[in-house]
Design a protein around this motif. Sequence first.
Motif, PDB file in Angstrom:
ATOM      1  N   PHE A  48       0.843  -1.196   0.195  1.00  0.00           N
ATOM      2  CA  PHE A  48      -0.034   0.093   0.276  1.00  0.00           C
ATOM      3  C   PHE A  48       0.937   1.442   0.175  1.00  0.00           C
ATOM      4  O   PHE A  48       0.663   1.987  -0.886  1.00  0.00           O
ATOM      5  CB  PHE A  48      -0.857   0.068   1.368  1.00  0.00           C
ATOM      6  CG  PHE A  48      -1.808   1.249   1.478  1.00  0.00           C
ATOM      7  CD1 PHE A  48      -2.571   1.722   0.629  1.00  0.00           C
ATOM      8  CD2 PHE A  48      -1.024   2.109   2.514  1.00  0.00           C
ATOM      9  CE1 PHE A  48      -3.206   3.175   0.999  1.00  0.00           C
ATOM     10  CE2 PHE A  48      -1.730   3.500   2.772  1.00  0.00           C
ATOM     11  CZ  PHE A  48      -2.794   3.748   1.736  1.00  0.00           C
ATOM     12  N   LEU A  49       1.810   1.458   0.758  1.00  0.00           N
ATOM     13  CA  LEU A  49       2.837   2.413   0.890  1.00  0.00           C
ATOM     14  C   LEU A  49       3.485   2.530  -0.303  1.00  0.00           C
ATOM     15  O   LEU A  49       3.374   3.854  -0.738  1.00  0.00           O
ATOM     16  CB  LEU A  49       3.726   2.204   2.089  1.00  0.00           C
ATOM     17  CG  LEU A  49       3.049   2.877   3.511  1.00  0.00           C
ATOM     18  CD1 LEU A  49       4.330   2.804   4.620  1.00  0.00           C
ATOM     19  CD2 LEU A  49       2.593   4.216   3.508  1.00  0.00           C
ATOM     20  N   GLU A  51       3.029   1.807  -3.206  1.00  0.00           N
ATOM     21  CA  GLU A  51       2.141   1.950  -4.396  1.00  0.00           C
ATOM     22  C   GLU A  51       1.336   3.340  -4.318  1.00  0.00           C
ATOM     23  O   GLU A  51       0.611   3.664  -5.058  1.00  0.00           O
ATOM     24  CB  GLU A  51       1.122   0.809  -4.852  1.00  0.00           C
ATOM     25  CG  GLU A  51       1.926  -0.431  -5.406  1.00  0.00           C
ATOM     26  CD  GLU A  51       0.960  -1.473  -5.462  1.00  0.00           C
ATOM     27  OE1 GLU A  51      -0.228  -1.550  -5.124  1.00  0.00           O
ATOM     28  OE2 GLU A  51       1.375  -2.485  -5.794  1.00  0.00           O
ATOM     29  N   HIS A  52       1.394   3.972  -3.032  1.00  0.00           N
ATOM     30  CA  HIS A  52       0.586   5.155  -2.652  1.00  0.00           C
ATOM     31  C   HIS A  52       0.924   6.325  -3.892  1.00  0.00           C
ATOM     32  O   HIS A  52       2.208   6.449  -3.955  1.00  0.00           O
ATOM     33  CB  HIS A  52       0.766   5.470  -1.197  1.00  0.00           C
ATOM     34  CG  HIS A  52      -0.187   6.485  -0.841  1.00  0.00           C
ATOM     35  ND1 HIS A  52       0.026   7.926  -1.073  1.00  0.00           N
ATOM     36  CD2 HIS A  52      -1.413   6.533  -0.131  1.00  0.00           C
ATOM     37  CE1 HIS A  52      -0.853   8.672  -0.503  1.00  0.00           C
ATOM     38  NE2 HIS A  52      -1.685   7.733   0.039  1.00  0.00           N
ATOM     39  N   PRO A  53       0.175   7.040  -4.373  1.00  0.00           N
ATOM     40  CA  PRO A  53       0.519   7.992  -5.149  1.00  0.00           C
ATOM     41  C   PRO A  53       1.297   9.048  -4.319  1.00  0.00           C
ATOM     42  O   PRO A  53       2.539   9.464  -5.157  1.00  0.00           O
ATOM     43  CB  PRO A  53      -0.593   8.483  -5.673  1.00  0.00           C
ATOM     44  CG  PRO A  53      -1.665   8.093  -4.797  1.00  0.00           C
ATOM     45  CD  PRO A  53      -1.253   6.904  -4.225  1.00  0.00           C
ATOM     46  N   ARG A  54       1.439   9.527  -3.276  1.00  0.00           N
ATOM     47  CA  ARG A  54       1.940  10.558  -2.583  1.00  0.00           C
ATOM     48  C   ARG A  54       3.417   9.884  -1.912  1.00  0.00           C
ATOM     49  O   ARG A  54       4.293  10.532  -1.993  1.00  0.00           O
ATOM     50  CB  ARG A  54       0.999  11.044  -1.392  1.00  0.00           C
ATOM     51  CG  ARG A  54       1.741  12.053  -0.702  1.00  0.00           C
ATOM     52  CD  ARG A  54       1.252  13.372  -1.296  1.00  0.00           C
ATOM     53  NE  ARG A  54       1.413  14.478  -0.562  1.00  0.00           N
ATOM     54  CZ  ARG A  54       1.904  15.791  -0.799  1.00  0.00           C
ATOM     55  NH1 ARG A  54       2.008  15.767  -2.243  1.00  0.00           N
ATOM     56  NH2 ARG A  54       2.064  16.840  -0.284  1.00  0.00           N
ATOM     57  N   PHE A  55       3.138   8.625  -1.200  1.00  0.00           N
ATOM     58  CA  PHE A  55       4.403   8.379  -0.601  1.00  0.00           C
ATOM     59  C   PHE A  55       5.232   7.321  -1.404  1.00  0.00           C
ATOM     60  O   PHE A  55       6.611   7.224  -0.875  1.00  0.00           O
ATOM     61  CB  PHE A  55       3.736   7.397   0.701  1.00  0.00           C
ATOM     62  CG  PHE A  55       2.952   8.381   1.609  1.00  0.00           C
ATOM     63  CD1 PHE A  55       3.253   9.696   2.003  1.00  0.00           C
ATOM     64  CD2 PHE A  55       1.930   7.787   2.317  1.00  0.00           C
ATOM     65  CE1 PHE A  55       2.706  10.404   3.085  1.00  0.00           C
ATOM     66  CE2 PHE A  55       1.044   8.517   3.199  1.00  0.00           C
ATOM     67  CZ  PHE A  55       1.473   9.784   3.608  1.00  0.00           C
ATOM     68  N   GLY A  56       4.457   6.744  -2.275  1.00  0.00           N
ATOM     69  CA  GLY A  56       5.404   5.689  -3.143  1.00  0.00           C
ATOM     70  C   GLY A  56       6.674   6.269  -3.868  1.00  0.00           C
ATOM     71  O   GLY A  56       7.747   5.564  -3.681  1.00  0.00           O
TER      72      GLY A  56
END
Length: 119
Positions: A48-49, A51-56
């Motif tokens: 999840f992290l 692939e996250h748009p902000r954190f990835g």
Amino acid sequence: MRIAWLALGGLALGAGVIGIVLPLLPTTPFVILAAFAFSKSSPRLHRFLVEHPRFGPMIADWTAHGAIAPRYKALAVSMMLAALTLSVWLAVPNRVLLIQLVCMGGAAAFVLSRPNGPR
């Protein structure tokens, strides 16, 4: 041990999210720590992290190059300066200002010393 890594990841991610709006907490190191802890405890949360748009992207830059993007460096340092300025404006005791200056100075030096990553 899995529960300890999961708890550490949750706390680090919580601190990172709070750091988005609270200039005293840096977001990037906490998100990177959360990703590391989740990689040891929960593949689903780690994915999840990553692939996250902000954190990835910040996790990918750190993993591949030990890098922090220039915009995140600028944001981190400017938020530290804003917090320090606010403390001066609020007439915080000099002892507290000195502690803030040393801690934020160290954090800023670390952030600025990291490579920018690939161009």
